[in-house]
Write a protein that holds these residues in place. Structure first.
Motif, short mmCIF file in Angstrom:
data_model
loop_
_atom_site.label_atom_id
_atom_site.label_comp_id
_atom_site.label_asym_id
_atom_site.label_seq_id
_atom_site.Cartn_x
_atom_site.Cartn_y
_atom_site.Cartn_z
N ASN A 3 0.82 -1.21 0.00
CA ASN A 3 0.00 0.00 0.00
C ASN A 3 0.86 1.27 0.00
OD1 ASN A 3 -1.86 2.05 0.41
ND2 ASN A 3 -3.12 0.84 1.84
N TYR A 8 -0.77 9.01 4.78
CA TYR A 8 -1.50 9.04 6.05
C TYR A 8 -2.22 7.72 6.28
CZ TYR A 8 -4.57 11.07 2.47
OH TYR A 8 -5.23 11.32 1.30
N LEU A 9 -1.50 6.65 6.03
CA LEU A 9 -2.09 5.31 6.16
C LEU A 9 -2.04 4.76 7.57
CD1 LEU A 9 -0.48 3.71 2.97
CD2 LEU A 9 -2.90 4.29 3.27
N GLU A 10 -0.97 5.06 8.30
CA GLU A 10 -0.79 4.50 9.64
C GLU A 10 -1.27 5.47 10.72
OE1 GLU A 10 1.63 4.72 7.42
OE2 GLU A 10 2.18 2.67 6.89
N GLY A 11 -1.18 5.05 11.98
CA GLY A 11 -1.54 5.91 13.10
C GLY A 11 -0.48 6.98 13.33
N ALA A 12 0.24 6.87 14.46
CA ALA A 12 1.24 7.89 14.77
C ALA A 12 2.56 7.23 15.16
CB ALA A 12 0.75 8.78 15.91
N HIS A 13 3.60 8.01 15.19
CA HIS A 13 4.90 7.50 15.60
C HIS A 13 4.79 6.94 17.03
CE1 HIS A 13 9.15 7.38 16.67
NE2 HIS A 13 9.36 7.32 15.36
N GLU A 14 5.52 5.84 17.27
CA GLU A 14 5.39 5.16 18.56
C GLU A 14 5.74 6.07 19.75
OE1 GLU A 14 8.13 1.88 18.85
OE2 GLU A 14 9.69 2.97 17.76
N THR A 205 -0.10 15.70 10.39
CA THR A 205 -0.95 14.57 10.00
C THR A 205 -0.23 13.61 9.05
OG1 THR A 205 -2.91 15.98 10.20
CG2 THR A 205 -3.18 13.94 8.97
N ALA A 209 2.22 12.33 13.05
CA ALA A 209 1.20 12.55 14.07
C ALA A 209 -0.11 11.85 13.68
CB ALA A 209 0.94 14.04 14.24
N TRP A 327 6.92 8.51 6.78
CA TRP A 327 7.73 8.20 7.95
C TRP A 327 7.59 6.72 8.33
CZ3 TRP A 327 4.96 6.33 12.16
CH2 TRP A 327 3.55 6.46 12.05
N ALA A 328 6.47 6.07 7.92
CA ALA A 328 6.19 4.72 8.39
C ALA A 328 6.51 3.65 7.36
CB ALA A 328 4.72 4.62 8.79
N ASP A 333 8.91 -3.18 2.03
CA ASP A 333 7.79 -2.92 1.12
C ASP A 333 8.26 -2.27 -0.18
OD1 ASP A 333 6.05 -4.05 2.90
OD2 ASP A 333 5.07 -2.17 3.50
#
Lengths: 341, 341, 341, 341
Positions: A3, A8-14, A205, A209, A327-328, A333
């Motif tokens: 993907n 803006y596919l994932e949540g936020a940085h751990e 976003t 974040a 960032w993620a 991938d």
């Protein structure tokens, strides 16, 4: 299924999640009056080398654009923007909803030039019938642009000079600002952006974040009672801590820059891989969005294994598609995608 | 320092945080098209016994009010509301910003009656010069009200009937809906609210979530292209998952109701304690906000140990103050407060 | 000093003044409920061969455009218009002031084509992200255009068909409609315009009246409570008789058409004279506005004896200027101008 | 049939018509740049003893109110007005259409007091949460009020002082200003109104003109590019001469004052006659509008011979009705009415 549809596919940085856990039970003042928001403001001022900046946190980009523009413009003013600017095309007329016209200029690779802006302003002010036209009251740019391209230091400086000559603010939409700053082709820094722009926002976003954009007014030019403007436009969150804490985390130990660099490293790897395989680029993007022109049947084939963005019809047999890293993005991938292509 | 200043002092319920951690790395579609949002919609429909409801998630209450009202009203219409309604007094004119007038009616304990609304509508439609007036196009109520009071089943049913007789929607602002439903004095349930109202929202920000309100359109009356309205008003979050996941959690295993009951239990304990100590109540609130009239010097004394809300000047020597409990209030804090008082 | 600066230099046709004198002392109902307004409505319906039309009178063109567009569009909709349309360029953002975007299309001689409109609409409705864009809710044309050019019957019919296929109204700005209908090159009639357009206006201010434009809704499509929209936008005159009486006069004994023909006769004489003297036309206008390209020094010379409009800079040494004739132009003035040139 | 329904039943004063005839064929600049407008401005400045005033002419009252308020207020500001003010009740939300809230205060005989305004402003500025409320940015009064009543010199002076203390403009709606100034009970003059108010308008539509209101900015406080605001709101007439010429005539040889006095003489005669016949007044109006309370059957009887305004239901058996006189009222009609009553 791979993907690369957006950033803006994932949540936020751990690290953000971790701090949300740590501070969750603290009782904090609402509406951005909490200590984490204050700390985030201070860190952003430092990162911008602009100690007197006014910094406010907003949930999303369209709201931020509408708020900044509506709070700065007078009723008879509009905002100059590229015809491909996000406010021009993809915000369902949020600027017009607040009563203002977007004065769109022709673009090249998503950008407009100081020369174009100067000509527009010169012509406007030379026109005896200018009171029959919308007054140009601001210039809006995206950096990186919607096409992933970047303004050079020289270009931004020139635009800034035109704006200041005509006494109108320069507003930079930095929804993907981190990815612009982290690009090896960028000669702009956060302090330079703070210097050239009157107001800009640092996108959260799309850069680590859950949600949040940090508006930075750099020239002691905060609209009076800005919080009232925020409230009026529905942009004031009760638990402002949620935004403050995220930016406080992102601007601790260079996290914002570090994760942006990762996205660019992934994009560069992808770009190089695509070039090696002789894919045809729609344009040369130095940031986290890569646009290629695919034959339609090839595109349909690829859809089975990879999610990406349809960008536009190129011709009857080809389509422009977009891959976005973030960032993620995991290196594995990228490898998998390049293997597939 | 004890703190009863508001019901949005803490972060979010721990179950929400836990699920954010669990799902953080999942790649999900944006703008509310993710599976958690879908699941939350389904659970809310079930909780409302309204399978055909249209449910959308918005970051905050002022934005929700502005969006619902602007998307449902025609240009010449306004919204009837109590003079103490949140939209009337404390949203910096967000409704007017979108071009609509708030038609305010006198209130009693924060409420208006079916009779008042009927008279207003009768008079309007009987007036030959009504095209010179703003058309009443909707009724807005808060439940609980800004004073913590509740509409009874009978009252809401009557208001609903007047609205439907005059073919205008009834909109209920449920920023604190959970606390209303959990009150022992309430004879309203979520399904009844869904039955009587054309649209309402279930508050999350004040009831366990970081942020978020769930708008429920109950009568197949979703404004066409509602997502476009959301985008236009800056109300569409890229990572809609954040809102969906929270409501999915709140509506799993009755969590929303359970935590609301806790807040009411804490408020009841406080109310009883205040009564025992012969404090003078400003009005009789059956929900999580308790208002008392304090002598000014006593109030100044109390400020040293407790944070609370100034509500209004009662007379030269007395002030109305508010204590708010919430899902997160600790019983020990109630005990400590009562000891202090 | 000769004066061809615009088509609104004089007061009103003498027959209008005469009827104002005759009726001045009559006590009449306000807000357009008088007998002269009713009579004017009837005569316009007849002239349009559209007995069921709804006709309203408004003081000026910008107000008329803003009112028609704001009362017909939903909040998320905008209006398609040529980039040179009056609403696009010369009304100080009156459309945006009411919350709507002007969706501008490239023009040729001031016109857009059915094909362009179709492509825009097709592309919009094929876009999966269309809820992020302003919905095209209307098409706006000027006839004659701002460049004096005309749509042919075929062109207007085709545009009308596209609009109706996509179920959006076609709105025609007829500020100079009389001069379009009177042009020998026009194959459009008032009944044809009423047939193809959903709403249009018949300009009075530039064609014989002191002030006034007659909006004609042709398809039983009057916005509900239109008078309320008029009042809300400040467009409802107390003494509506003033507008009604003027249109009643203009539509008695073909006066509107007769005086329009005079303006065209004067323009044709001027055009032929210019052609004979080998002046260079900016474009070929068949109506009352004639545009020529003059050397700058020649233009400066001419300014001493004649008032005309500066239109635009052509190049460094040439300027486009405009001569306008009207219902009031005297043939002797055309002769004098041609002698001077 | 006698007619006392309103003060805008007839056309215009004969001297106005005469000058329209005399100047009709003159070719004049548009948009208020003609010599008659310039002359009218000068005469109004003189009549106000305010040589530096900025004066603009607008077609109607609602448009004037909307324009003045929208051009002076910032987005977060609203306008304080009596709950019976014209902008509050009878302009279909024209102020809200432009994005601003009307902050209504309780009235007495159509008026509000300096004390009320001061308390509102004090309370607003003392409130720590004022950024959640609409900022009071202006005070609006009507003089005479909608009930025909007048502010005294003392009252207006006090209101002016409160406004200036809080640095917000005082705007006076003078749709019937002439009738206020001509009242024997008035101790206000045009120069005093110019001194106390920051902006006001001199009504023409109801006082001798076909249409037109003259806005007077008295304190070098004209909004920048006011003509652009006029254009944006559709308030700029092409043939501004029509407004300028009327006000030039009205302010020549005291015509405006003279015809206003006639209306008041007629109203006084009517009032005295009503008092002699023991009619019950709804309130004591010293201007051209007289309100009486009639039994319903008596009212129905009267309707057969006289047109008047229904004002409001008094109780089940009585109704408040209004008789209006004007510059055009004939003494014989007053006699006839008194005979009938």
């Amino acid at each position: 299924m791979l993907n690369f549809e957006s950033d803006y596919l994932e949540g936020a940085h751990e690290k953000i999640l971790q701090r949300m856990l740590e501070t969750n039970e603290e009782k904090l003042s609402g509406y951005g009056r909490d200590q984490y928001s204050a700390s985030a403001v201070e860190k952003i001022c430092q990162a911008c080398l602009c100690p007197e900046a006014d910094v406010y946190f907003i949930a999303g980009g369209t709201m931020t654009n509408a708020l900044v523009i509506a709070s700065l413009l007078k009723k008879i003013e509009g905002v100059i923007a590229p015809e491909t600017g996000h406010i021009t095309t993809h915000e369902t007329g949020a600027i017009e909803f607040s009563g203002h016209k977007v004065l769109s200029l022709p673009q090249t690779n998503g950008k407009i030039s100081a020369q174009q802006i100067r000509e527009y302003l010169e012509q406007f002010w030379a026109d005896d019938n200018r009171e029959f036209m919308v007054f140009p009251g601001m210039v809006y740019l995206s950096h990186p642009t919607e096409y992933g391209t970047l303004y050079s230091k020289e270009e931004l400086k020139n635009i800034s000079e035109v704006c200041h000559e005509y006494k109108i603010p320069l507003f930079l939409d930095g929804a993907r600002l981190g990815y612009g700053l982290a690009s090896p082709e960028s000669d702009l820094t956060l302090p330079l952006i703070a210097e050239y722009c009157d107001v800009f926002y640092i996108g959260g976003t799309k850069v680590g974040a859950f949600l949040g954009e940090a508006i930075v007014f750099t020239k002691n030019n905060l609209p009076e009672y800005f919080v009232a403007h925020m409230k009026q436009q529905g942009a004031l969150l009760a638990k402002g801590r949620l935004l403050g804490l995220q930016f406080d985390t992102l601007f601790t130990d260079q996290l914002y820059f570090e994760i942006s660099e990762h996205a660019i490293a992934m994009a560069t790897k992808l770009k190089n891989g695509l070039a090696e395989k002789n894919y045809r680029f729609y344009l040369d993007s130095p940031t986290n969005q890569q646009f290629i022109i695919l034959e339609n049947n090839k595109m349909e084939e690829l859809k089975k294994d990879v999610a990406f963005s349809f960008w536009e019809q190129y011709d009857d047999e080809h389509t422009v598609i977009r891959f976005a890293t973030s960032w993620a993005t995991k290196e594995a991938d990228i490898d998998a995608l390049l293997t597939l292509l």
